[in-house]
Design an enzyme around this catalytic site. Structure first.
Site, short mmCIF file in Angstrom:
data_model
loop_
_atom_site.label_atom_id
_atom_site.label_comp_id
_atom_site.label_asym_id
_atom_site.label_seq_id
_atom_site.Cartn_x
_atom_site.Cartn_y
_atom_site.Cartn_z
N ASP A 138 0.79 -1.23 0.00
CA ASP A 138 0.00 0.00 0.00
C ASP A 138 0.82 1.29 0.00
O ASP A 138 0.45 2.26 -0.65
CB ASP A 138 -0.97 -0.01 1.20
N CYS A 247 -16.03 4.51 4.76
CA CYS A 247 -17.39 4.27 4.26
C CYS A 247 -17.33 3.04 3.37
O CYS A 247 -16.40 2.89 2.59
CB CYS A 247 -17.88 5.48 3.46
N CYS A 254 -22.78 -3.86 -3.63
CA CYS A 254 -22.29 -4.53 -4.83
C CYS A 254 -22.75 -5.99 -4.86
O CYS A 254 -22.45 -6.76 -3.94
CB CYS A 254 -20.77 -4.45 -4.91
S1 SF4 Z 1 -21.22 -4.73 -9.91
FE1 SF4 Z 1 -22.57 -2.95 -9.65
S2 SF4 Z 1 -22.23 -2.24 -7.54
FE2 SF4 Z 1 -20.53 -3.65 -8.06
S3 SF4 Z 1 -18.91 -2.25 -8.81
FE3 SF4 Z 1 -20.03 -2.97 -10.62
S4 SF4 Z 1 -21.59 -1.38 -10.93
FE4 SF4 Z 1 -20.82 -1.09 -8.86
#
Ligand code: SF4
Length: 317
Positions: A138, A247, A254
């Site tokens: 990192d 956050c 996702c």
């Molecule tokens: S799958 Fe959907 S929520 Fe996940 S990074 Fe791609 S666009 Fe964003």
């Protein structure tokens, strides 16, 4: 010419991956060390737009972040590793408390990863004593997400985090630069975001200004961790959604994180069982308690003053 100046021992890459798996790395890919021209262009445009905010260290002219030979001139190969840090806990929503980003629940990942990487390099040197390596966790100027894509670990999602098909996006990346050539991975994982826009739609500050592009200046994570100002910007302050440090909203929504799996690394379990901190505890925290509570934690980064500022804003101050 040493054998290492040409091509490494056949099968060595497979052996390295076996060692990495034994040490608990979720994914390992190996690619030649060269300059990432496309990634460099994207980074330059992002910097030119000022999206890095006050993270001036991202734009130091002496660091060509696209070329790992800036970090280790004799580098020939890059071993890219992903470490799963998901633990199956949630933020409690009872007392007035501020949420901590998942990555900072456990021990400081820099320390954990560095130790694991040292073990990896040590095991490799045990097999091949002549190799030399440089561990990057990192802090080195390396475009680690781009390397992870090149090494076939996953793809960069529209929220700009790396997503793996196996364990989702709750992964830390690290790299080992080596002065030898290896057998390389060539298979890239395609972008699987498709038509999904969940992360863009859910970001309360619209920090994902277009797919794959985050304006850090609008990002709650950047503001609560990196920003040193006495006050948070109004748009952030009004949309904190309970976040005290970092956050995770774009990753929580996702769909690929339905593949999240608990890590086997006990050091990523929440320290003192805490995934949030009571705001009144932050308000009254003295420096000595702060030092004690956050020794060995990634949360040191924002310093006590930053935590108090964030807590004040969470109270509406
Ligand atoms: S799958 Fe959907 S929520 Fe996940 S990074 Fe791609 S666009 Fe964003």
């Amino acid at each position: 010419m040493r054998i290492w100046d040409n091509i490494f021992v056949q099968g060595s890459s497979a052996q390295i991956k076996t060692i990495a798996a034994e040490l608990g790395f979720a994914k390992c890919g190996i690619v030649p060390a060269h300059r990432l021209n496309t990634g460099a262009e994207r980074l330059r445009e992002w910097l030119n737009r000022g999206y890095h905010g006050e993270m001036g260290w991202m734009d130091r002219p002496e660091h060509d972040r696209a070329d790992p030979r800036t970090v280790m001139p004799q580098a020939r190969s890059v071993i890219v590793l992903a470490t799963n840090y998901f633990t199956p806990h949630v933020h409690p929503d009872d007392a007035p408390a501020g949420k901590i980003s998942r990555y900072a629940w456990g021990d400081d990942y820099h320390d954990v990863l560095r130790e694991k990487m040292r073990l990896l390099l040590g095991r490799m040197k045990g097999e091949w004593p002549e190799i030399n390596g440089r561990i990057c966790v990192d802090t080195a100027p390396i475009m680690e997400k781009e390397w992870a894509v090149g090494a076939g670990l996953g793809w960069i999602g529209k929220h700009s985090n790396l997503i793996t098909k196996d364990v989702g996006s709750w992964v830390f990346l690290s790299e080992l630069l080596l002065d030898v050539e290896l057998e390389y991975d060539e298979k890239i994982v395609e972008d699987h975001c498709g038509t999904c826009t969940a992360c863009l739609d859910s970001c309360p500050t619209s920090a994902i200004v277009e797919p794959y592009v985050v304006d850090a200046r609008k990002c709650i994570s950047y503001a609560t961790i990196e920003l040193r100002d006495e006050r948070l910007p109004d748009k952030i302050s009004e949309n904190l959604n309970g976040w005290l440090y970092g956050c995770d909203i774009c990753q929580e929504v996702c769909p690929w994180n339905r593949f999240e799996k608990p890590t086997e690394e006990a050091r990523f379990e929440p320290r003192q069982g805490e995934t949030s901190l009571p705001l009144d505890r932050i308000d009254t925290m003295e420096h000595a308690e702060y030092v004690e509570r956050f020794r060995g934690s990634a949360m040191k980064r924002t310093k006590l003053g930053g935590l108090k500022r964030n807590a004040r804003h969470l109270r509406g101050g």
